[in-house]
Design a protein around this motif. Structure first.
Motif, short mmCIF file in Angstrom:
data_model
loop_
_atom_site.label_atom_id
_atom_site.label_comp_id
_atom_site.label_asym_id
_atom_site.label_seq_id
_atom_site.Cartn_x
_atom_site.Cartn_y
_atom_site.Cartn_z
N LYS A 224 0.96 -1.23 0.14
CA LYS A 224 -0.07 -0.07 -0.10
C LYS A 224 0.91 1.34 0.05
O LYS A 224 2.04 1.33 0.31
CB LYS A 224 -0.90 0.17 1.25
N SER A 235 -3.42 10.64 -1.37
CA SER A 235 -3.95 9.47 -1.71
C SER A 235 -3.56 8.25 -1.02
O SER A 235 -2.35 8.36 -0.27
CB SER A 235 -3.79 9.10 -3.34
N TYR A 236 -4.33 7.27 -0.97
CA TYR A 236 -3.99 5.88 -0.11
C TYR A 236 -4.62 5.01 -0.99
O TYR A 236 -5.79 4.76 -1.20
CB TYR A 236 -4.36 5.87 1.39
N GLY A 237 -3.53 3.79 -1.50
CA GLY A 237 -4.09 2.82 -2.08
C GLY A 237 -3.25 1.71 -2.40
O GLY A 237 -2.04 1.80 -1.93
N ASP A 238 -3.34 0.87 -3.48
CA ASP A 238 -2.18 -0.23 -3.96
C ASP A 238 -1.78 0.46 -5.09
O ASP A 238 -1.62 1.79 -5.11
CB ASP A 238 -3.26 -1.34 -4.40
N SER A 240 -1.86 0.92 -8.01
CA SER A 240 -2.53 1.72 -9.07
C SER A 240 -2.67 3.14 -8.54
O SER A 240 -2.97 4.13 -9.56
CB SER A 240 -4.02 1.15 -9.17
N SER A 241 -2.45 3.39 -7.44
CA SER A 241 -2.44 4.90 -6.84
C SER A 241 -0.97 5.46 -7.26
O SER A 241 -0.98 6.83 -7.10
CB SER A 241 -2.56 4.83 -5.47
N THR A 243 0.77 7.13 -9.73
CA THR A 243 0.65 7.35 -11.30
C THR A 243 1.57 8.62 -11.57
O THR A 243 2.44 9.16 -10.69
CB THR A 243 -0.65 7.84 -11.63
N ALA A 246 0.28 11.60 -10.07
CA ALA A 246 0.62 11.65 -8.61
C ALA A 246 1.91 12.20 -8.32
O ALA A 246 2.20 12.73 -7.50
CB ALA A 246 0.19 10.34 -7.88
#
Length: 269
Positions: A224, A235-238, A240-241, A243, A246
């Motif tokens: 994560k 942002s927070y995620g797997d 795919s976050s 980019t 980003a």
């Protein structure tokens, strides 16, 4: 290489589930009139490695010291395995969470004794055979046998960092916090340390929060990604976050994300 003694009894049999091991809720911190963290919230499961990313001054190190209650945040709460971490005693907190700072002060004790300090929350009247066995296990696994009886003030920066990581692991934490653990390491040891952390997290279901500067390292070793900008969660995620947009918004640089030998890496344009 397998550990000769399990660092956490029975932990290898634990399975990841949907219940978060750590829940950080609304952490806010200021220094004077400057807000360093603003309502930072996220959750992570047992066994997950969370990379904390952001440019200098984004609040990354402040965040993990607030999570560990090394400094008390102005507001917010942290729950570990369903318990309010801030309400635990100091000894209970030390058994629950361990922290490795970016820089560690060396003094004239041996590597073994430095690592043994990680057992302090468990030692009552005297050292037990279990304490010694667990220290020896992590020393073996991290390849520190040759340094075991050396004074830590004789070690290189990278060797000292590995000793501090070993000390944190023998605390048997549920959550491990690392502030730039590879900052003093050459590429070989960067890979060795991050691979070890990844292995320990999965094998023993320890949740790891790690501050990193290298986004490519984060993509390789973490599950994560908490992207921070000016003290807030961008942002927070797997994976795919992560980019190109980003990266531009966080670091102010144009980049390309490419795949090399099955691994995603970031190339600055």
């Amino acid at each position: 290489m397998k550990l000769t003694t399990s660092l956490i009894e029975g932990s290898a049999e634990k399975q990841m589930n949907d219940f978060p091991m750590i829940s950080v809720q609304g952490i806010t911190q200021s220094y004077g009139n400057k807000t360093v963290l603003s309502e930072v919230s996220f959750e992570a499961k047992a066994g997950e490695c969370v990379a904390i990313l952001g440019n200098n001054g984004a609040g990354k190190s402040t965040l993990i010291t607030c999570v560990a209650k090394i400094q008390s945040p102005q507001s917010g709460e942290v729950f570990v395995d369903g318990q309010n971490f801030f309400e635990l005693s100091r000894n209970e907190r030390a058994r629950t969470m361990s922290y490795v700072a970016q820089k560690s002060e060396a003094n004239q004790i041996t590597v073994f004794d430095a690592i043994l300090l990680g057992r302090k929350p468990y030692i009552k009247w005297a050292l037990s055979d279990e304490d010694i066995d667990k220290c020896n296990a992590v020393i073996e696994h991290m390849g520190l046998e040759d340094f075991k009886l050396r004074s830590i003030d004789e070690l290189s920066g990278g060797e000292l960092q590995k000793v501090m990581l070993a000390r944190a692991l023998v605390q048997e934490p549920k959550v491990l916090l690392l502030d730039e653990p590879t900052s003093n390491l050459d590429p070989k040891n960067q890979h060795a340390v991050l691979s070890f952390v990844q292995e320990i997290a999965k094998q023993h279901q320890i949740t790891v929060l790690v501050v990193l500067h290298d986004v490519s390292h984060a993509l390789r070793y973490c599950d994560k990604f908490l992207l921070m900008h000016d003290g807030e969660v961008y942002s927070y995620g797997d994976k795919s976050s992560i980019t190109e947009q980003a990266i531009f918004d966080i670091y102010g640089v144009k980049s390309s994300i490419v795949e090399v030998k099955g691994q995603r890496i970031v190339v600055v344009d």
